[in-house]
Design a protein around this motif. Structure first.
Motif, PDB file in Angstrom:
ATOM      1  N   ALA A 168       0.835  -1.206   0.000  1.00 42.12           N
ATOM      2  CA  ALA A 168       0.000   0.000   0.000  1.00 42.12           C
ATOM      3  C   ALA A 168       0.868   1.254   0.000  1.00 42.12           C
ATOM      4  N   TYR A 169       1.938   1.231   0.768  1.00 37.50           N
ATOM      5  CA  TYR A 169       2.878   2.358   0.807  1.00 37.50           C
ATOM      6  C   TYR A 169       3.557   2.534  -0.558  1.00 37.50           C
ATOM      7  N   GLN A 170       4.005   1.420  -1.154  1.00 37.77           N
ATOM      8  CA  GLN A 170       4.679   1.503  -2.454  1.00 37.77           C
ATOM      9  C   GLN A 170       3.749   2.037  -3.537  1.00 37.77           C
ATOM     10  N   ALA A 171       2.479   1.640  -3.484  1.00 39.01           N
ATOM     11  CA  ALA A 171       1.519   2.087  -4.493  1.00 39.01           C
ATOM     12  C   ALA A 171       1.141   3.548  -4.309  1.00 39.01           C
ATOM     13  N   LEU A 172       1.336   4.078  -3.124  1.00 36.83           N
ATOM     14  CA  LEU A 172       0.984   5.466  -2.840  1.00 36.83           C
ATOM     15  C   LEU A 172       1.974   6.452  -3.457  1.00 36.83           C
ATOM     16  N   LEU A 173       3.247   6.073  -3.480  1.00 36.03           N
ATOM     17  CA  LEU A 173       4.280   7.009  -3.929  1.00 36.03           C
ATOM     18  C   LEU A 173       4.083   7.521  -5.354  1.00 36.03           C
ATOM     19  N   PRO A 174       3.697   6.683  -6.345  1.00 35.21           N
ATOM     20  CA  PRO A 174       3.494   7.232  -7.687  1.00 35.21           C
ATOM     21  C   PRO A 174       2.430   8.321  -7.750  1.00 35.21           C
ATOM     22  N   ASP A 175       1.415   8.262  -6.875  1.00 35.09           N
ATOM     23  CA  ASP A 175       0.390   9.303  -6.860  1.00 35.09           C
ATOM     24  C   ASP A 175       0.880  10.554  -6.146  1.00 35.09           C
ATOM     25  N   VAL A 176       1.736  10.374  -5.152  1.00 33.09           N
ATOM     26  CA  VAL A 176       2.315  11.525  -4.450  1.00 33.09           C
ATOM     27  C   VAL A 176       3.359  12.210  -5.325  1.00 33.09           C
ATOM     28  N   ILE A 178      19.438  -4.138 -10.070  1.00 29.42           N
ATOM     29  CA  ILE A 178      18.296  -4.945 -10.495  1.00 29.42           C
ATOM     30  C   ILE A 178      17.018  -4.494  -9.807  1.00 29.42           C
ATOM     31  N   LEU A 179      17.083  -4.274  -8.504  1.00 27.01           N
ATOM     32  CA  LEU A 179      15.856  -4.067  -7.728  1.00 27.01           C
ATOM     33  C   LEU A 179      15.371  -2.620  -7.684  1.00 27.01           C
ATOM     34  N   THR A 180      16.285  -1.655  -7.639  1.00 24.63           N
ATOM     35  CA  THR A 180      15.862  -0.272  -7.411  1.00 24.63           C
ATOM     36  C   THR A 180      14.890   0.253  -8.463  1.00 24.63           C
ATOM     37  N   PRO A 181      15.096  -0.017  -9.773  1.00 27.19           N
ATOM     38  CA  PRO A 181      14.152   0.549 -10.756  1.00 27.19           C
ATOM     39  C   PRO A 181      12.810  -0.167 -10.840  1.00 27.19           C
ATOM     40  N   SER A 182      12.594  -1.207 -10.049  1.00 27.90           N
ATOM     41  CA  SER A 182      11.402  -2.039 -10.238  1.00 27.90           C
ATOM     42  C   SER A 182      10.103  -1.240 -10.098  1.00 27.90           C
ATOM     43  N   GLY A 183      10.078  -0.278  -9.178  1.00 28.85           N
ATOM     44  CA  GLY A 183       8.864   0.515  -9.005  1.00 28.85           C
ATOM     45  C   GLY A 183       8.486   1.287 -10.254  1.00 28.85           C
ATOM     46  N   ARG A 184       9.480   1.723 -11.044  1.00 28.35           N
ATOM     47  CA  ARG A 184       9.197   2.430 -12.286  1.00 28.35           C
ATOM     48  C   ARG A 184       8.448   1.538 -13.264  1.00 28.35           C
ATOM     49  N   LEU A 185       8.855   0.272 -13.341  1.00 27.18           N
ATOM     50  CA  LEU A 185       8.191  -0.655 -14.264  1.00 27.18           C
ATOM     51  C   LEU A 185       6.748  -0.906 -13.844  1.00 27.18           C
ATOM     52  N   ILE A 186       6.545  -1.096 -12.550  1.00 23.08           N
ATOM     53  CA  ILE A 186       5.186  -1.348 -12.056  1.00 23.08           C
ATOM     54  C   ILE A 186       4.312  -0.123 -12.286  1.00 23.08           C
ATOM     55  N   ARG A 187       4.864   1.046 -12.037  1.00 24.06           N
ATOM     56  CA  ARG A 187       4.102   2.280 -12.215  1.00 24.06           C
ATOM     57  C   ARG A 187       3.616   2.445 -13.652  1.00 24.06           C
ATOM     58  N   ARG A 188       4.438   2.038 -14.608  1.00 24.95           N
ATOM     59  CA  ARG A 188       4.080   2.215 -16.019  1.00 24.95           C
ATOM     60  C   ARG A 188       3.131   1.139 -16.522  1.00 24.95           C
ATOM     61  N   SER A 189       2.849   0.147 -15.721  1.00 26.40           N
ATOM     62  CA  SER A 189       2.149  -1.036 -16.207  1.00 26.40           C
ATOM     63  C   SER A 189       0.692  -1.116 -15.793  1.00 26.40           C
ATOM     64  N   GLY A 190       0.165  -0.084 -15.187  1.00 25.07           N
ATOM     65  CA  GLY A 190      -1.234  -0.124 -14.790  1.00 25.07           C
ATOM     66  C   GLY A 190      -1.761   1.262 -14.498  1.00 25.07           C
ATOM     67  N   ALA A 191      -3.086   1.385 -14.521  1.00 22.62           N
ATOM     68  CA  ALA A 191      -3.728   2.642 -14.151  1.00 22.62           C
ATOM     69  C   ALA A 191      -3.534   2.889 -12.659  1.00 22.62           C
ATOM     70  N   SER A 192      -3.718   4.141 -12.242  1.00 23.61           N
ATOM     71  CA  SER A 192      -3.477   4.506 -10.849  1.00 23.61           C
ATOM     72  C   SER A 192      -4.290   3.646  -9.889  1.00 23.61           C
ATOM     73  N   ALA A 193      -5.533   3.372 -10.230  1.00 24.28           N
ATOM     74  CA  ALA A 193      -6.392   2.581  -9.346  1.00 24.28           C
ATOM     75  C   ALA A 193      -5.925   1.133  -9.225  1.00 24.28           C
ATOM     76  N   ASP A 194      -5.138   0.656 -10.201  1.00 20.78           N
ATOM     77  CA  ASP A 194      -4.665  -0.729 -10.188  1.00 20.78           C
ATOM     78  C   ASP A 194      -3.308  -0.888  -9.514  1.00 20.78           C
ATOM     79  N   LEU A 195      -2.637   0.222  -9.176  1.00 16.37           N
ATOM     80  CA  LEU A 195      -1.287   0.116  -8.644  1.00 16.37           C
ATOM     81  C   LEU A 195      -1.214  -0.628  -7.310  1.00 16.37           C
ATOM     82  N   PRO A 196      -2.158  -0.422  -6.361  1.00 18.98           N
ATOM     83  CA  PRO A 196      -2.071  -1.227  -5.128  1.00 18.98           C
ATOM     84  C   PRO A 196      -2.086  -2.722  -5.404  1.00 18.98           C
ATOM     85  N   ALA A 197      -2.935  -3.162  -6.334  1.00 15.49           N
ATOM     86  CA  ALA A 197      -2.997  -4.591  -6.674  1.00 15.49           C
ATOM     87  C   ALA A 197      -1.705  -5.049  -7.337  1.00 15.49           C
ATOM     88  N   LEU A 198      -1.130  -4.206  -8.195  1.00 13.56           N
ATOM     89  CA  LEU A 198       0.114  -4.580  -8.875  1.00 13.56           C
ATOM     90  C   LEU A 198       1.282  -4.663  -7.900  1.00 13.56           C
TER      91      LEU A 198
END
Length: 435
Positions: A118-126, A324-344
């Motif tokens: 939930a915290y990780q999914a919040l950052l792209p919106d902030v 390997i690990l640090t950029p992973s959030g960028r990939l997840i952020r680009r792969s779904g709509a904002s409402a889907d990010l918590p699930a991703l």
């Protein structure tokens, strides 16, 4: 970075992460001492069971917890998870049986499996600006590495004036501090689908994740990173204490070298990712990591490197692991709509911990039974499999068409009105699947 540090919501969330990580670090030390107090020489077995419970909770509960919490305000979810973690830490000093430890650990990790995605999914919106978000990911990686370095020192300082039960009090303070910081932060509101059923919500993140090529590639390189990090985390103590006849201080120095390498790369990545694609950086780091592991497998079978060479090698593994690990959030952020990010993010949290659930016991068993060279060799083969899978699964971005859309459709207009266009792969109603 100055713009990032002027964002009051992000600063509060960053501070919440730091104090919660500090509490978690104290908990790790306190839990080890509690296990020894209850089980004596069998404390290692107790901790092994506790950490297995942790991984099982992460893998099994994260998507379920996200589905249950998806219709609740995000602030309430984060604060509730922190309060549950604080309550568990408060109860730990009073346990007198191992089964109580196991139950409390399960509750604690269930709360963490709710909080972290939930915290990780919040950052792209902030942080809607990708450059700022990339810096935030680097700072997050830095926080994790610093916690690994500072928490043992802080625990040692506290143990000089209080018993180990006092460490759990510090853990409680950390989680309560995190809850307060989240409470005073102004969080963005995201609309969610109120019609979706529980099963659909629980599986949505996994379905999107596994249908998106870049995320399948992310999972594959995560397996490679887990193979290397599992060897370091499980076998460094044996190599330092037995192979080098080192002390506890030597173990701390070796782990500090691993963390220092990770921090250096994490700090450098925002600038690198302006010029090089995430795919190139992550696949390149994975290739270099596999090569380094193969060299070490041969080296360890012959002899151990000198102490200083060993520290440099551990720093190298840490740096490549961070790449390997640090950029992973960028990939997840680009792969779904904002409402889907918590699930991703919940799906990635669960699937990535499957990787560690595989590699931790493999690193420990092969190291103890077959020796360090063989253990590194087997893990290198596993990492190579992850690299090959990533190269096959993670396609480069390709142009595509929407013949069913009119030229004035909003999606067409957003892409310059071009019938053939390319954009980050997002799984939605217009792009149900990417080949």
């Amino acid at each position: 970075m100055n713009t990032l540090m002027r964002n009051p919501t992000y600063l509060k969330l960053l501070a919440a992460q730091i104090v919660a990580l500090s509490g978690t670090g104290l908990l790790t030390v306190g839990l080890g001492l509690l296990a020894y107090d209850l089980a004596g020489s069998q404390a290692g077995a107790v901790l092994g069971i506790a950490y297995t419970i942790k991984m099982v909770a992460y893998v099994g509960l994260s998507p379920i917890a996200q589905a249950l919490a998806s219709r609740l305000p995000r602030k309430a979810v984060l604060i509730g998870a922190d309060l549950l973690r604080a309550a568990v830490a408060l109860a730990l000093p009073f346990v007198d049986a191992l089964w109580q430890v196991y139950v409390l650990i399960f509750l604690l990790q269930a709360a963490s499996a709710t909080f972290t995605p939930a915290y990780q999914a919040l950052l792209p919106d902030v942080l809607p600006d990708e450059e700022e978000y990339t810096r935030a990911l680097s700072l997050s990686r830095l926080c994790y590495d610093l916690e690994n370095l500072t928490s043992p020192a802080l625990a040692g300082l506290l143990l000089s004036v209080v018993s180990y039960s006092g460490l759990f009090v510090g853990t409680v303070i950390g989680f309560l501090g995190s809850a307060v910081l989240v409470l005073v932060a102004v969080l963005p509101v995201v609309k969610v689908d109120q019609k979706a059923g529980f099963v659909e919500r629980a599986t949505k993140g996994l379905r999107i994740y596994l249908a998106t090529p870049r995320l399948r590639g992310l999972l594959a390189v995560t397996l490679a990173g887990a193979a290397a990090s599992a060897f370091v985390l499980v076998n460094t103590v044996v190599m330092v204490r037995v192979g080098y006849s080192g002390s506890e201080r030597g173990l701390a120095v070796a782990m500090a070298a691993f963390g220092a390498g990770s921090m250096v790369v994490a700090l450098a990545l925002p600038g690198v990712l302006k010029r090089v694609s995430d795919r190139s950086v992550m696949l390149g780091a994975t290739l270099a990591l596999v090569a380094l592991m193969a060299v070490l497998a041969v080296w360890f079978r012959a002899e151990l490197p000198s102490w200083w060479a060993f520290l440099l090698l551990w720093a190298g593994i840490g740096g490549l692991y961070s790449g390997i690990l640090t950029p992973s959030g960028r990939l997840i952020r680009r792969s779904g709509a904002s409402a889907d990010l918590p699930a991703l993010f919940a799906a990635h949290f669960a699937l990535s911990h499957v990787c560690w659930l595989i590699t931790y016991p493999l690193a420990g068993w092969t190291g103890a039974r077959l020796g360090m060279g063989a253990a590194m060799g087997l893990l290198a083969v596993l990492a190579l499999g992850g690299l090959i899978a990533a190269m096959l699964l993670w396609h480069k971005e390709v142009a595509h068409q929407h013949p069913e859309l009119s030229e004035d459709d909003p999606h067409m207009q957003a892409n310059g009105g071009m019938r053939t266009h390319a954009h980050p792969r997002v799984r939605d109603a217009l792009h149900p699947r990417w080949s």
